[in-house]
Design a protein around this motif. Structure first.
Motif, mmCIF file in Angstrom:
data_model
loop_
_atom_site.group_PDB
_atom_site.id
_atom_site.type_symbol
_atom_site.label_atom_id
_atom_site.label_comp_id
_atom_site.label_asym_id
_atom_site.label_seq_id
_atom_site.Cartn_x
_atom_site.Cartn_y
_atom_site.Cartn_z
ATOM 1 N N PRO A 149 0.769 -1.302 -0.113
ATOM 2 C CA PRO A 149 0.123 0.169 0.067
ATOM 3 C C PRO A 149 0.788 1.252 0.125
ATOM 4 O O PRO A 149 2.036 1.330 0.850
ATOM 5 N N GLY A 150 0.475 2.235 -0.950
ATOM 6 C CA GLY A 150 1.292 3.447 -0.956
ATOM 7 C C GLY A 150 2.627 3.364 -1.527
ATOM 8 O O GLY A 150 3.411 4.404 -1.732
ATOM 9 N N HIS A 151 2.974 2.027 -2.090
ATOM 10 C CA HIS A 151 4.236 1.909 -2.869
ATOM 11 C C HIS A 151 3.884 1.486 -4.342
ATOM 12 O O HIS A 151 3.039 1.003 -4.602
ATOM 13 N N GLU A 152 4.886 1.727 -5.188
ATOM 14 C CA GLU A 152 4.984 1.292 -6.545
ATOM 15 C C GLU A 152 5.066 -0.355 -6.519
ATOM 16 O O GLU A 152 5.687 -0.806 -5.834
ATOM 17 N N ARG A 153 4.724 -0.852 -7.703
ATOM 18 C CA ARG A 153 4.986 -2.244 -8.017
ATOM 19 C C ARG A 153 6.477 -2.358 -8.130
ATOM 20 O O ARG A 153 7.118 -1.680 -8.761
ATOM 21 N N GLU A 154 6.950 -3.592 -7.407
ATOM 22 C CA GLU A 154 8.538 -3.687 -7.583
ATOM 23 C C GLU A 154 8.777 -5.136 -7.980
ATOM 24 O O GLU A 154 7.965 -5.850 -7.787
ATOM 25 N N ASP B 26 7.860 -6.337 6.296
ATOM 26 C CA ASP B 26 7.917 -5.556 5.181
ATOM 27 C C ASP B 26 7.939 -6.287 3.948
ATOM 28 O O ASP B 26 7.898 -5.697 2.707
ATOM 29 N N ASP B 27 7.622 -7.421 4.223
ATOM 30 C CA ASP B 27 7.131 -8.393 2.936
ATOM 31 C C ASP B 27 6.025 -8.418 2.741
ATOM 32 O O ASP B 27 5.221 -8.850 1.659
ATOM 33 N N THR B 28 4.926 -7.607 3.408
ATOM 34 C CA THR B 28 3.675 -7.427 3.332
ATOM 35 C C THR B 28 3.161 -6.890 2.067
ATOM 36 O O THR B 28 3.680 -5.581 1.829
ATOM 37 N N ALA B 29 2.493 -7.510 1.052
ATOM 38 C CA ALA B 29 2.214 -6.543 -0.076
ATOM 39 C C ALA B 29 1.007 -7.689 -0.964
ATOM 40 O O ALA B 29 0.963 -8.855 -0.704
ATOM 41 N N VAL B 30 0.689 -7.038 -2.108
ATOM 42 C CA VAL B 30 -0.011 -7.890 -3.007
ATOM 43 C C VAL B 30 1.241 -8.488 -3.899
ATOM 44 O O VAL B 30 1.914 -7.585 -4.512
ATOM 45 N N TYR B 31 1.230 -9.756 -3.974
ATOM 46 C CA TYR B 31 2.134 -10.329 -5.006
ATOM 47 C C TYR B 31 1.619 -10.872 -6.189
ATOM 48 O O TYR B 31 0.619 -11.386 -6.546
ATOM 49 N N TYR B 32 2.234 -10.311 -7.423
ATOM 50 C CA TYR B 32 1.807 -10.553 -8.788
ATOM 51 C C TYR B 32 2.617 -11.478 -9.414
ATOM 52 O O TYR B 32 4.055 -11.339 -9.307
#
Length: 123
Positions: free
Chosen positions: A40-45, A88-94
């Motif tokens: 959230p609030g970050h660009e896709r990396e 900090d690995d929390t994210a949506v993974y694509y």
């Protein structure tokens, strides 16, 4: 071509998860499988990628030593084994697939994308 990601969930710091992404509609014999994430609030990396032609892999610095990408060509599936997970690995993974024969890590170079799977690391 459709990519279907799965395996996300809520885990505690230090836990492991294995993400999977299966392709349907086409059988990939060459190209680049990639994993990206967006918090959230970050660009896709970029997280990791694997070249189906030679098996070479690439990892973001944050993933090195903790994550492992593998591909099963017979199943048209890519996996991301994630160990020692951190908040900090929390994210949506694509998952994504690029029709390139050499390694690519830029998101805009990938041709197909999965829908994303949520990974939450929290105590």
């Amino acid at each position: 071509v459709q990519l279907q990601a799965s395996g996300g969930g809520v885990v505690q710091p230090g836990d492991s998860l294995r993400l999977a992404c299966a392709a349907s509609g086409s059988a990939f014999s060459w190209g680049i499988w990639g994993w990206f994430r967006q918090a959230p609030g970050h660009e896709r990396e970029f997280v990791s990628a694997i070249n189906l032609s030679d098996g070479r892999t690439n990892y973001a610095t944050s993933a090195k030593g903790r994550f492992t990408i593998t591909a099963d060509n017979s199943e048209n599936t890519v996996y991301l084994e994630m160990n020692n997970l951190r908040p900090d690995d929390t994210a949506v993974y694509y998952c994504a697939f690029a029709l390139y024969r050499t390694m690519v890590v830029r998101a805009d170079m990938y041709d197909y994308w999965g829908q994303g799977t949520q990974v939450t690391v929290s105590s």
